[in-house]
Design a protein around this motif. Structure first.
Motif, PDB file in Angstrom:
ATOM      1  N   UNK A   1      45.180  54.599  43.112  1.00  0.00           N
ATOM      2  CA  UNK A   1      45.313  56.004  43.501  1.00  0.00           C
ATOM      3  C   UNK A   1      44.681  56.266  44.872  1.00  0.00           C
ATOM      4  N   UNK A   2      43.815  55.338  45.296  1.00  0.00           N
ATOM      5  CA  UNK A   2      43.179  55.441  46.619  1.00  0.00           C
ATOM      6  C   UNK A   2      43.783  54.428  47.594  1.00  0.00           C
ATOM      7  N   UNK A   3      44.972  53.923  47.234  1.00  0.00           N
ATOM      8  CA  UNK A   3      45.685  52.940  48.059  1.00  0.00           C
ATOM      9  C   UNK A   3      44.892  51.641  48.225  1.00  0.00           C
ATOM     10  N   UNK A   4      44.187  51.270  47.173  1.00  0.00           N
ATOM     11  CA  UNK A   4      43.456  50.003  47.133  1.00  0.00           C
ATOM     12  C   UNK A   4      44.105  49.130  46.062  1.00  0.00           C
ATOM     13  N   UNK A   5      44.498  47.948  46.437  1.00  0.00           N
ATOM     14  CA  UNK A   5      45.160  47.026  45.512  1.00  0.00           C
ATOM     15  C   UNK A   5      44.210  45.881  45.191  1.00  0.00           C
ATOM     16  N   UNK A   6      43.476  46.034  44.099  1.00  0.00           N
ATOM     17  CA  UNK A   6      42.481  45.010  43.755  1.00  0.00           C
ATOM     18  C   UNK A   6      43.188  43.731  43.305  1.00  0.00           C
ATOM     19  N   UNK A   7      42.912  42.667  44.032  1.00  0.00           N
ATOM     20  CA  UNK A   7      43.499  41.359  43.722  1.00  0.00           C
ATOM     21  C   UNK A   7      42.401  40.402  43.274  1.00  0.00           C
ATOM     22  N   UNK A   8      42.626  39.741  42.174  1.00  0.00           N
ATOM     23  CA  UNK A   8      41.686  38.734  41.682  1.00  0.00           C
ATOM     24  C   UNK A   8      42.009  37.394  42.344  1.00  0.00           C
ATOM     25  N   UNK A   9      41.036  36.814  43.004  1.00  0.00           N
ATOM     26  CA  UNK A   9      41.255  35.502  43.616  1.00  0.00           C
ATOM     27  C   UNK A   9      40.637  34.380  42.781  1.00  0.00           C
ATOM     28  N   UNK A  10      39.783  34.753  41.838  1.00  0.00           N
ATOM     29  CA  UNK A  10      39.237  33.770  40.899  1.00  0.00           C
ATOM     30  C   UNK A  10      38.699  34.515  39.678  1.00  0.00           C
ATOM     31  N   UNK A  11      39.031  34.015  38.495  1.00  0.00           N
ATOM     32  CA  UNK A  11      38.555  34.643  37.260  1.00  0.00           C
ATOM     33  C   UNK A  11      37.960  33.553  36.362  1.00  0.00           C
ATOM     34  N   UNK A  12      38.557  33.325  35.195  1.00  0.00           N
ATOM     35  CA  UNK A  12      38.038  32.295  34.285  1.00  0.00           C
ATOM     36  C   UNK A  12      38.130  30.920  34.945  1.00  0.00           C
ATOM     37  N   UNK A  13      37.061  30.172  34.838  1.00  0.00           N
ATOM     38  CA  UNK A  13      37.031  28.815  35.361  1.00  0.00           C
ATOM     39  C   UNK A  13      36.468  27.907  34.282  1.00  0.00           C
ATOM     40  N   UNK A  14      37.212  26.929  33.876  1.00  0.00           N
ATOM     41  CA  UNK A  14      36.783  26.051  32.791  1.00  0.00           C
ATOM     42  C   UNK A  14      35.677  25.106  33.242  1.00  0.00           C
ATOM     43  N   UNK A  15      35.023  24.512  32.273  1.00  0.00           N
ATOM     44  CA  UNK A  15      34.001  23.505  32.558  1.00  0.00           C
ATOM     45  C   UNK A  15      34.596  22.397  33.414  1.00  0.00           C
ATOM     46  N   UNK A  16      35.786  21.920  33.023  1.00  0.00           N
ATOM     47  CA  UNK A  16      36.406  20.804  33.732  1.00  0.00           C
ATOM     48  C   UNK A  16      36.699  21.159  35.183  1.00  0.00           C
ATOM     49  N   UNK A  17      37.201  22.371  35.418  1.00  0.00           N
ATOM     50  CA  UNK A  17      37.497  22.779  36.786  1.00  0.00           C
ATOM     51  C   UNK A  17      36.226  22.881  37.615  1.00  0.00           C
ATOM     52  N   UNK A  18      35.158  23.441  37.034  1.00  0.00           N
ATOM     53  CA  UNK A  18      33.894  23.545  37.758  1.00  0.00           C
ATOM     54  C   UNK A  18      33.322  22.155  38.029  1.00  0.00           C
ATOM     55  N   UNK A  19      33.526  21.237  37.097  1.00  0.00           N
ATOM     56  CA  UNK A  19      33.067  19.855  37.254  1.00  0.00           C
ATOM     57  C   UNK A  19      33.783  19.197  38.437  1.00  0.00           C
TER      58      UNK A  19
END
Length: 247
Positions: A71-89
């Motif tokens: 409504x304020x012309x802001x488009x919130x984009x997620x660039x990273x959310x859930x990250x698994x143990x394996x991915x963090x490893x």
């Protein structure tokens, strides 16, 4: 358990459910499994990519926050959310190999990594409650997750000001605040956490996860250099020295 004891406990639980709808049988048992706490699986995670996977409750709240921002012309984009143990490893070990191949001693490589990256098994992103966000309506710099993008004349200033005013209305809180007295990870104006889930998960993590033992059991590259002093300092500063509202 004797039958009379079971009836008594069941009656208390039923009464609690009637008076407090949010109360559940989870109060009588373990809330989260070890795997949930260290990022090795969580049935409450929904989504199909690293930018859309979140805890289902966090995802619902994020959707409401996103609609409000639009409504304020802001488009919130997620660039990273859930990250698994394996991915963090993979991220952690990739950096460890690169830094040690460049000639850094293992202990110095570890110190370099934890300026911005978490040790696998200790990331808040493992819980599906934490998100890194930008404004998709703003010009996209080559390196989006930089503090200067959210301040001064940075492209995401409008988003940051809106979040300062509104994020907590949706139960999202900045994790690594711009506080000169805070230690651990550096300031991240893009990183927000859904408190109703992340707070109890952090409490249980503190009670149940022995980080030194976990790192040894999971055979993380470089774990032989995780001294008790290093891990103790890491836990105190990088895991718990955060926004007080998330403790």
């Amino acid at each position: 358990m004797k039958r009379n004891e079971f009836i008594k406990i069941s009656g208390i639980a039923g009464l609690s459910l009637a008076i407090f709808p949010q109360f559940s049988f989870k109060s009588f048992s373990e809330k989260f499994t070890r795997n949930q706490l260290i990022g090795k699986g969580n049935p409450d995670i929904v989504g199909d990519s690293y930018t859309s996977k979140m805890h289902k409750s966090a995802k619902e709240a994020f959707h409401k926050m996103k609609i409000a921002a639009e409504k304020e012309n802001i488009n919130i984009e997620v660039v990273s959310a859930y990250r698994s143990f394996q991915r963090q490893k993979e991220i952690f070990e990739g950096k460890y190999k690169r830094f040690t191949n460049q000639g850094l001693l293992p202990e110095k490589a570890l110190e370099r990594i934890i300026e911005y990256s978490t040790i696998p098994g200790t990331s808040r992103h493992h819980w599906g409650t934490d998100i890194d966000i930008i404004d998709a309506n703003a010009p996209r710099p080559a390196n989006v997750l930089m503090p200067e993008n959210f301040h001064g004349n940075g492209p995401f200033c409008k988003l940051k000001m809106w979040l300062n005013e509104n994020a907590e209305k949706f139960n999202f809180y900045e994790v690594y605040t711009d506080n000169g007295n805070r230690k651990g990870f550096k300031y991240e104006p893009w990183h927000f956490s859904y408190a109703p889930i992340s707070v109890p998960m952090l409490e249980e993590y503190k009670e149940r996860i022995n980080v030194i033992e976990m790192l040894s059991e999971e055979k993380i590259l470089g774990n032989e250099h995780f001294s008790e002093e290093f891990v103790s300092k890491y836990v105190k500063e990088n895991i718990f020295d955060i926004n007080p509202k998330l403790l």
